[in-house]
Design a protein around this motif. Structure first.
Motif, mmCIF file in Angstrom:
data_model
loop_
_atom_site.group_PDB
_atom_site.id
_atom_site.type_symbol
_atom_site.label_atom_id
_atom_site.label_comp_id
_atom_site.label_asym_id
_atom_site.label_seq_id
_atom_site.Cartn_x
_atom_site.Cartn_y
_atom_site.Cartn_z
ATOM 1 N N ASP A 128 0.856 -1.195 0.000
ATOM 2 C CA ASP A 128 0.000 0.000 0.000
ATOM 3 C C ASP A 128 0.885 1.235 0.000
ATOM 4 N N HIS A 129 0.317 2.361 -0.437
ATOM 5 C CA HIS A 129 1.063 3.619 -0.426
ATOM 6 C C HIS A 129 0.095 4.785 -0.394
ATOM 7 N N ASP A 130 -0.823 4.744 0.552
ATOM 8 C CA ASP A 130 -1.828 5.776 0.731
ATOM 9 C C ASP A 130 -2.719 5.865 -0.509
ATOM 10 N N LEU A 131 -3.220 7.059 -0.834
ATOM 11 C CA LEU A 131 -4.187 7.210 -1.917
ATOM 12 C C LEU A 131 -3.504 7.445 -3.258
ATOM 13 N N ALA A 132 -2.753 6.452 -3.722
ATOM 14 C CA ALA A 132 -2.228 6.508 -5.081
ATOM 15 C C ALA A 132 -3.411 6.458 -6.045
ATOM 16 N N ALA A 133 -3.162 6.749 -7.316
ATOM 17 C CA ALA A 133 -4.244 6.854 -8.296
ATOM 18 C C ALA A 133 -5.095 5.588 -8.343
ATOM 19 N N SER A 134 -4.436 4.429 -8.359
ATOM 20 C CA SER A 134 -5.193 3.176 -8.439
ATOM 21 C C SER A 134 -6.014 2.946 -7.178
ATOM 22 N N THR A 135 -5.478 3.323 -6.026
ATOM 23 C CA THR A 135 -6.189 3.136 -4.767
ATOM 24 C C THR A 135 -7.412 4.043 -4.694
ATOM 25 N N LEU A 136 -7.282 5.249 -5.215
ATOM 26 C CA LEU A 136 -8.433 6.148 -5.261
ATOM 27 C C LEU A 136 -9.528 5.544 -6.133
ATOM 28 N N ALA A 137 -9.146 4.937 -7.268
ATOM 29 C CA ALA A 137 -10.133 4.288 -8.136
ATOM 30 C C ALA A 137 -10.855 3.167 -7.391
ATOM 31 N N VAL A 138 -10.102 2.416 -6.596
ATOM 32 C CA VAL A 138 -10.700 1.335 -5.815
ATOM 33 C C VAL A 138 -11.703 1.893 -4.815
ATOM 34 N N ARG A 139 -11.351 2.982 -4.153
ATOM 35 C CA ARG A 139 -12.255 3.554 -3.151
ATOM 36 C C ARG A 139 -13.503 4.120 -3.808
ATOM 37 N N VAL A 140 -13.367 4.682 -4.996
ATOM 38 C CA VAL A 140 -14.544 5.177 -5.708
ATOM 39 C C VAL A 140 -15.481 4.007 -6.028
ATOM 40 N N ALA A 141 -14.897 2.900 -6.514
ATOM 41 C CA ALA A 141 -15.714 1.720 -6.818
ATOM 42 C C ALA A 141 -16.382 1.181 -5.556
ATOM 43 N N ALA A 142 -15.634 1.113 -4.460
ATOM 44 C CA ALA A 142 -16.192 0.607 -3.207
ATOM 45 C C ALA A 142 -17.261 1.550 -2.665
ATOM 46 N N SER A 143 -17.082 2.846 -2.896
ATOM 47 C CA SER A 143 -18.080 3.815 -2.462
ATOM 48 C C SER A 143 -19.414 3.578 -3.158
ATOM 49 N N ALA A 144 -19.355 3.107 -4.409
ATOM 50 C CA ALA A 144 -20.564 2.766 -5.157
ATOM 51 C C ALA A 144 -21.037 1.355 -4.840
ATOM 52 N N ARG A 145 -20.374 0.722 -3.877
ATOM 53 C CA ARG A 145 -20.688 -0.620 -3.394
ATOM 54 C C ARG A 145 -20.453 -1.704 -4.450
ATOM 55 N N ALA A 146 -19.444 -1.490 -5.283
ATOM 56 C CA ALA A 146 -18.973 -2.577 -6.141
ATOM 57 C C ALA A 146 -18.340 -3.637 -5.255
ATOM 58 N N HIS A 147 -18.486 -4.919 -5.634
ATOM 59 C CA HIS A 147 -17.904 -5.983 -4.816
ATOM 60 C C HIS A 147 -16.381 -5.954 -4.921
ATOM 61 N N ALA A 148 -15.695 -6.731 -4.086
ATOM 62 C CA ALA A 148 -14.238 -6.649 -3.969
ATOM 63 C C ALA A 148 -13.529 -6.988 -5.275
ATOM 64 N N TYR A 149 -14.040 -7.954 -6.023
ATOM 65 C CA TYR A 149 -13.413 -8.307 -7.294
ATOM 66 C C TYR A 149 -13.456 -7.113 -8.257
ATOM 67 N N ALA A 150 -14.600 -6.438 -8.307
ATOM 68 C CA ALA A 150 -14.747 -5.293 -9.198
ATOM 69 C C ALA A 150 -13.895 -4.120 -8.731
ATOM 70 N N ALA A 151 -13.799 -3.935 -7.402
ATOM 71 C CA ALA A 151 -12.971 -2.855 -6.878
ATOM 72 C C ALA A 151 -11.507 -3.081 -7.232
ATOM 73 N N VAL A 152 -11.026 -4.317 -7.082
ATOM 74 C CA VAL A 152 -9.649 -4.646 -7.458
ATOM 75 C C VAL A 152 -9.453 -4.448 -8.956
ATOM 76 N N SER A 153 -10.440 -4.812 -9.750
ATOM 77 C CA SER A 153 -10.358 -4.620 -11.199
ATOM 78 C C SER A 153 -10.221 -3.141 -11.549
ATOM 79 N N ALA A 154 -10.904 -2.278 -10.789
ATOM 80 C CA ALA A 154 -10.775 -0.840 -11.012
ATOM 81 C C ALA A 154 -9.343 -0.384 -10.779
ATOM 82 N N GLY A 155 -8.715 -0.905 -9.732
ATOM 83 C CA GLY A 155 -7.315 -0.566 -9.467
ATOM 84 C C GLY A 155 -6.402 -1.058 -10.564
ATOM 85 N N LEU A 156 -6.657 -2.268 -11.051
ATOM 86 C CA LEU A 156 -5.832 -2.831 -12.118
ATOM 87 C C LEU A 156 -5.967 -2.035 -13.412
ATOM 88 N N GLY A 157 -7.122 -1.394 -13.602
ATOM 89 C CA GLY A 157 -7.315 -0.596 -14.801
ATOM 90 C C GLY A 157 -6.501 0.682 -14.806
#
Length: 418
Positions: A234-263
């Motif tokens: 981890d490294h705080d709110l890097a760009a990919s981590t922010l994408a994950v939090r946005v997805a999780a905020s919309a209640r995307a499941h964990a697989y989708a949230a990780v996919s957002a980070g990978l994108g």
């Protein structure tokens, strides 16, 4: 100060580093961070130390920073998110209050992942992937074209594994933790081995190695890989981590949230940065001198990969930890020497320190891995942090990650276009 090239028009007003820092309202080190990110250009002072900067360019950057700050006055121009996971300050970083480099030196990647997720240390913890998830993920990854990159494979594996989990929409803490402990090893298991020999047991670093290199690993190299995974978790709110939090905020499941980070990590300024440093080190080794290689990078208008980090004024602590371990790796000496040559050569132009991408490149070059191997290590490692942030975000108000746009287009209403 003023600086004019022969045959040029009116003299271009140039600023020293100190003057540029005063205009921007930042420390001198931050001025060079702007240079490393391509937001400012610099010119070496003839027959002297230091650099100068075009006053017009510095002032334009200062105006842009002020506009961004005015757009979000309560946040100082940046999105702020309360988190218990990672703190970065004074050139060090901490996982849940504990020095992350010390954690990585004493604990495995799996143990660090558990610490990020739960705040509890589970010595000897091991992750296992369900056979059904691995089977569907491997079929999906094997169907990709040969030129598919690491992020492509891991993103496809994550989505394929999701289809094998009918309970993926359960966002309770226990359910997400269960997903986390199976998703990380599933991603590794889905990656094709270099020489056709899979290993799906033992520490995660041992399983990942044959997906990165066709060489037989030694203990020192496996320790570097496991430590790198822990350092990069981890490294705080890097760009990919922010994408994950946005997805999780919309209640995307964990697989989708990780996919957002990978994108997000495929960009050259994020997860793929070590690949650029890898190729640069190979060129330095081929030519026997960093000078012409660095000159070509600068001539092409590119920043030198593996140097500088916006969050650290001095050397990236992750790089420092990996460089120390790489000293013990058989065969790493040439790549280490090439990296030192790069740092020494660029120090004459810009005082930037090594970041983790350069250290990771030394590891991948000396281990006979492809240039994309660093991106794979980064993505697998950061999955732990992404899930930690998703877990944290699931406990917040839904859809809170919704900033307002600052409209700067034509004045409304306008007539319908012809």
């Amino acid at each position: 100060m003023r600086d004019q090239q022969p045959g040029a028009g009116p003299a271009e007003r140039r600023l020293t580093t100190k003057e540029a820092a005063e205009v921007l309202g930042v420390k001198p080190e931050t001025v060079y961070a702007y240079v490393s990110r391509g937001q400012l250009s610099s010119r070496r002072v003839p027959n002297g130390r230091g650099s100068t900067f075009a006053a017009e360019e510095v002032e334009a950057l200062a105006r842009r920073n002020r506009r961004e700050s005015a757009a979000s006055p309560a946040l100082g121009g940046e999105l702020s998110v309360r988190t218990h996971i990672t703190l970065i300050e004074e050139d060090r970083y901490y996982f849940r209050g504990v020095d992350a480099t010390q954690l990585a030196a004493r604990h495995s990647y799996e143990e660090i992942a558990e610490w990020l997720w739960t705040g509890q240390m589970r010595p000897g913890v091991s992750f296992a992937a369900p056979e059904a998830s691995v089977a569907v993920a491997r079929r999906a990854v094997d169907a990709l074209p040969e030129h598919a990159g690491p992020a492509d494979r891991l993103r496809v594996a994550a989505i394929a594994a999701a289809t094998a989990d009918p309970l993926r929409f359960d966002l309770s803490e226990d359910a997400v933790l269960g997903t986390a402990r199976t998703l990380v090893p599933t991603l590794v298991a889905a990656l094709p081995p270099v020489l056709g020999r899979r290993r799906d047991e033992g520490p995660l670093a041992h399983r990942l190695w044959p997906r990165l290199s066709g060489r037989q690993p030694d203990e020192a190299s496996l320790r570097v890989l496991d430590t790198a995974l822990g350092l990069l978790a981890d490294h705080d709110l890097a760009a990919s981590t922010l994408a994950v939090r946005v997805a999780a905020s919309a209640r995307a499941h964990a697989y989708a949230a990780v996919s957002a980070g990978l994108g997000v990590i495929e960009g050259p300024l994020h997860g793929a940065a070590s690949g650029l440093a890898h190729r640069m080190l190979l060129e330095v080794l081929d030519q026997g001198d960093a000078g012409p290689v660095i000159a070509e990078e600068l001539r092409a208008g590119r920043r030198v990969p593996g140097l500088g980090h916006r969050l650290y004024a001095s050397e990236d602590p992750r790089a420092r930890a990996l460089f120390a371990l790489l000293e013990e790796v058989p065969g790493a000496a040439p790549a280490l020497a090439a990296a030192r040559d790069v740092m020494k050569t660029t120090a004459r132009h810009t005082p930037l320190h090594a970041n983790v991408d350069l250290a990771l490149a030394v590891f991948t070059v000396s281990s006979g891995m492809p240039a994309t191997a660093g991106e794979t290590v980064f993505a697998v490692a950061r999955t732990a942090g992404w899930i930690a942030h998703a877990l944290e975000e699931y406990g917040e108000r839904p859809l809170r990650m919704r900033p307002s746009g600052l409209y700067v287009g034509p004045r409304a209403p306008r007539p319908l276009p012809e």
